[in-house]
Design a protein around this motif. Sequence first.
Motif, PDB file in Angstrom:
ATOM      1  N   ILE A 140       0.860  -1.191   0.000  1.00 19.70           N
ATOM      2  CA  ILE A 140       0.000   0.000   0.000  1.00 19.70           C
ATOM      3  C   ILE A 140       0.891   1.235   0.000  1.00 19.70           C
ATOM      4  N   GLU A 141       0.751   2.073  -1.032  1.00 19.72           N
ATOM      5  CA  GLU A 141       1.531   3.314  -1.094  1.00 19.72           C
ATOM      6  C   GLU A 141       1.009   4.291  -0.037  1.00 19.72           C
ATOM      7  N   SER A 142       1.859   4.666   0.891  1.00 19.04           N
ATOM      8  CA  SER A 142       1.442   5.577   1.969  1.00 19.04           C
ATOM      9  C   SER A 142       2.647   6.333   2.510  1.00 19.04           C
ATOM     10  N   ASP A 143       2.413   7.589   2.864  1.00 22.21           N
ATOM     11  CA  ASP A 143       3.477   8.395   3.483  1.00 22.21           C
ATOM     12  C   ASP A 143       3.370   8.385   5.008  1.00 22.21           C
ATOM     13  N   ASP A 144       2.456   7.554   5.524  1.00 20.09           N
ATOM     14  CA  ASP A 144       2.243   7.473   6.971  1.00 20.09           C
ATOM     15  C   ASP A 144       3.141   6.368   7.526  1.00 20.09           C
ATOM     16  N   TYR A 145       4.278   6.728   8.109  1.00 12.45           N
ATOM     17  CA  TYR A 145       5.250   5.749   8.591  1.00 12.45           C
ATOM     18  C   TYR A 145       5.240   5.704  10.123  1.00 12.45           C
ATOM     19  N   SER A 146       4.891   4.546  10.654  1.00 11.86           N
ATOM     20  CA  SER A 146       4.842   4.396  12.109  1.00 11.86           C
ATOM     21  C   SER A 146       6.091   3.706  12.652  1.00 11.86           C
ATOM     22  N   ILE A 147       6.919   3.146  11.748  1.00 15.09           N
ATOM     23  CA  ILE A 147       8.137   2.430  12.156  1.00 15.09           C
ATOM     24  C   ILE A 147       9.345   3.121  11.528  1.00 15.09           C
ATOM     25  N   GLU A 152      -3.291  16.029 -15.723  1.00 14.80           N
ATOM     26  CA  GLU A 152      -1.912  15.690 -15.319  1.00 14.80           C
ATOM     27  C   GLU A 152      -0.918  16.647 -15.973  1.00 14.80           C
ATOM     28  N   ARG A 153      -1.182  17.003 -17.241  1.00 16.01           N
ATOM     29  CA  ARG A 153      -0.286  17.912 -17.962  1.00 16.01           C
ATOM     30  C   ARG A 153      -0.277  19.305 -17.336  1.00 16.01           C
ATOM     31  N   LYS A 154      -1.327  19.622 -16.615  1.00 18.83           N
ATOM     32  CA  LYS A 154      -1.363  20.907 -15.896  1.00 18.83           C
ATOM     33  C   LYS A 154      -0.604  20.838 -14.572  1.00 18.83           C
ATOM     34  N   GLY A 155      -0.051  19.652 -14.298  1.00 21.13           N
ATOM     35  CA  GLY A 155       0.729  19.489 -13.070  1.00 21.13           C
ATOM     36  C   GLY A 155      -0.056  18.885 -11.916  1.00 21.13           C
ATOM     37  N   LEU A 156      -1.300  18.427 -12.176  1.00 15.11           N
ATOM     38  CA  LEU A 156      -2.111  17.836 -11.103  1.00 15.11           C
ATOM     39  C   LEU A 156      -1.757  16.360 -10.925  1.00 15.11           C
ATOM     40  N   ASN A 157      -2.066  15.807  -9.752  1.00 12.54           N
ATOM     41  CA  ASN A 157      -1.603  14.479  -9.357  1.00 12.54           C
ATOM     42  C   ASN A 157      -2.721  13.441  -9.467  1.00 12.54           C
ATOM     43  N   SER A 158      -2.629  12.549 -10.457  1.00  6.04           N
ATOM     44  CA  SER A 158      -3.667  11.529 -10.650  1.00  6.04           C
ATOM     45  C   SER A 158      -3.596  10.435  -9.588  1.00  6.04           C
ATOM     46  N   ASN A 159      -2.458  10.345  -8.866  1.00  2.18           N
ATOM     47  CA  ASN A 159      -2.353   9.337  -7.802  1.00  2.18           C
ATOM     48  C   ASN A 159      -3.315   9.623  -6.643  1.00  2.18           C
ATOM     49  N   LEU A 162       2.810  -7.927 -21.829  1.00  3.24           N
ATOM     50  CA  LEU A 162       2.650  -8.052 -20.373  1.00  3.24           C
ATOM     51  C   LEU A 162       1.268  -7.578 -19.929  1.00  3.24           C
ATOM     52  N   ARG A 163       0.817  -6.434 -20.468  1.00  2.72           N
ATOM     53  CA  ARG A 163      -0.499  -5.907 -20.073  1.00  2.72           C
ATOM     54  C   ARG A 163      -1.641  -6.813 -20.533  1.00  2.72           C
ATOM     55  N   SER A 164      -1.411  -7.563 -21.620  1.00  3.03           N
ATOM     56  CA  SER A 164      -2.448  -8.463 -22.135  1.00  3.03           C
ATOM     57  C   SER A 164      -2.806  -9.560 -21.139  1.00  3.03           C
ATOM     58  N   THR A 165      -1.873  -9.883 -20.226  1.00  4.20           N
ATOM     59  CA  THR A 165      -2.161 -10.907 -19.210  1.00  4.20           C
ATOM     60  C   THR A 165      -3.196 -10.420 -18.197  1.00  4.20           C
ATOM     61  N   LYS A 166      -3.354  -9.094 -18.101  1.00  8.10           N
ATOM     62  CA  LYS A 166      -4.220  -8.447 -17.100  1.00  8.10           C
ATOM     63  C   LYS A 166      -3.819  -8.822 -15.670  1.00  8.10           C
ATOM     64  N   LYS A 167      -2.555  -9.182 -15.508  1.00  5.14           N
ATOM     65  CA  LYS A 167      -2.042  -9.587 -14.200  1.00  5.14           C
ATOM     66  C   LYS A 167      -0.823  -8.748 -13.790  1.00  5.14           C
ATOM     67  N   VAL A 168      -0.664  -7.578 -14.420  1.00 10.59           N
ATOM     68  CA  VAL A 168       0.474  -6.714 -14.072  1.00 10.59           C
ATOM     69  C   VAL A 168      -0.049  -5.358 -13.610  1.00 10.59           C
ATOM     70  N   LYS A 169       0.739  -4.711 -12.759  1.00 13.67           N
ATOM     71  CA  LYS A 169       0.344  -3.394 -12.260  1.00 13.67           C
ATOM     72  C   LYS A 169       0.520  -2.350 -13.358  1.00 13.67           C
ATOM     73  N   ARG A 170      -0.261  -1.277 -13.263  1.00  7.44           N
ATOM     74  CA  ARG A 170      -0.155  -0.190 -14.223  1.00  7.44           C
ATOM     75  C   ARG A 170       0.054   1.114 -13.478  1.00  7.44           C
ATOM     76  N   GLY A 171       0.515   2.110 -14.216  1.00  8.22           N
ATOM     77  CA  GLY A 171       0.727   3.418 -13.604  1.00  8.22           C
ATOM     78  C   GLY A 171       2.199   3.700 -13.391  1.00  8.22           C
ATOM     79  N   LEU A 172       2.479   4.933 -12.948  1.00  8.60           N
ATOM     80  CA  LEU A 172       3.848   5.424 -12.782  1.00  8.60           C
ATOM     81  C   LEU A 172       4.629   4.556 -11.802  1.00  8.60           C
ATOM     82  N   GLY A 173       5.811   4.101 -12.221  1.00  6.39           N
ATOM     83  CA  GLY A 173       6.673   3.314 -11.350  1.00  6.39           C
ATOM     84  C   GLY A 173       6.420   1.823 -11.402  1.00  6.39           C
TER      85      GLY A 173
END
Length: 634
Positions: A34-41, A514-521, A210-221
């Motif tokens: 899970i992508e999160s900036d909340d770090y407890s450790i 996104e091209r205007k600099g907004l964050n789709s994440n 790879l995307r045709s398998t529908k079993k891979v992640k998509r998006g930046l990174g």
Amino acid sequence: MEKFSIKDVGVKVGLEIHQQLETNKKLFCNCTPIESDDYSIKFQRKLRASKSELGEFDPAALFESTKSKTIMYYANEESSCLVEQDEEPPHELDEDARKIALVIAAALKSNIFSEIYPMRKTVIDGSNTTGFQRTMLISQGGFYNAGETKIGIQSICLEEDAAKILGEEGTTRKFGLERLGVPLVEIATDPFEVELTEIKKIALSLGRILRSTKKVKRGLGSIRQDVNVSIKDGGGIVIEVKGVQQLDQLEKVVEYEAKRQHGLLKISKKILETNWKYDKDNKKDITELFSKCQSKIIQSAIKKNHKIIAISFKNMGGIFGYLPYEGIRLGKEVAELVRFFGIGGVFHSDELPNYGIETSDLNGLKNLLKINENDAFLILAAPEEKVHIVIDQIIARIEHIKNQGIPIDTRLATPTGETKFLRPRPGAARMYPETDIPPIIVTEKELSDAEKNIPKLWDDAIKEIEIKYKMNKQLSEQIFDSKHIELFEKIIENIKTNPTFVASILCSTITNLERKGLNSNLLKNQEIFKLFELLDKGEIAKESIEIILENIMSNKSQNVEEAMKNTSIESIKNEDLDQIIQNIVNKNQEIIKNQKERAIGPLMGIAMKELRGKASGEIINNLLLENIKKKLEE
């Protein structure tokens, strides 16, 4: 300085694609990434190089250890456990990741091994808490077609992704552990010779399989391309360039790296002509000599108690600044190496006097070093504990360029399409068996299941989308290649709406924002789905969707309801809408009298200011036209 022509140097290219797999947990534990900036450790480590089974040190690990970094790790209990902290042995290999890797290998006609042996790959830059990355060779050989070009497959590996770099402060490097251990496949192609313009298509074709398998992640990174580059006269040396984030970058990176390699061969010949040899007496401490130098960089270093060292190079006058091609020179190579150690830079004689270093400073320096105009020198400012390590690396690099031409590096792609020094190329001592995980047996049934689950060819998948959703080919390609394909299918399956409209929102509207600099994440899938539900119920207009998306992507709101409240979007009753339109027409009778039905243009602008997001533009247009005609009849 010559003009570079890539056709004259015989470039060979190989791709390494790293693709995250869409599984519910990490490769060797039950944590959900899970992508999160909340770090407890939070904890820290100091990693060091260790010997291989044959008692050898890996050169990349040894080189990294010279930086002597302290590593600070940040973790969240939801996305990492004791396995990521290296406080607990790895669990069993994730079954889903194993199955997906076998399907990908089968799709690429690669020869899958009957036994798979987990290995440890030494990595001590801090991106793995253990000091190594777990990886396993799944298969070798195979091929795929990129248009008319057949591309061979060298190997396919299943491995753990590395931790996410959060930044550096002085001698401390910071990593987040949410990505560490996420399963990914690494696919390496055979080297190929093609036109530069073809490289993007070759990488894109592999990504689509790879995307045709529908079993891979998509998006930046979620997918990263490394590229291996060699040239005809390079003596078989292959340079690996990491971190090519955008496919559009590939062409520039390959061209620059080929130019750099060919330029280094020209620089090598120049150094050989000088008969230069290094002697330890060629370096002098000039901290006192430069104590009154006007250079702000030198004075800043002296205030930090750094040492100022000068190194002389007999008969090397003009070599550091020599430009075989635009942007390629020995001085730049040395500067990249110095920055690796966290040192701001290095001055060379071919660029001085400059930067506050004056002719009088240089005359004193030349007298001390006993050199003349035919000689060269470097000036380096660094902490005393680092300075001699850095000098040794500089001399080793220049000697390598002199004797062998191209240093065997791993390099990093820059946003401008150039490459910069990252570390030396790893050797065979980097890899050794994983002792905590037994060999993995691949059964005949698993091989048979993998063959049965090979996805449709990309062209067939696009054709199916075109026919099923009655969309044009261009939009079908865009939605298939986007990270939103599963969301698109879910929306169409559950909500009565136009597939073309949904695809254009997911591919065009969000991309434009996104091209205007907004964050789709910041956009969660459930919130996008909710938008189309509200549209279907008539609670918002089509025009509201972009307003709401923009509000969430600019981090002004967390969800759809909050965005509607913040942007004053609410559905409007028909009778209220009729009244607002009538009022606009009544207030602008002069425009209607002068422009007749053409008054629809300016009045539409007035109406949309008041009603944007509250009613459909088509309905507003029809009501305005109807009321304008009535007014004209009166």
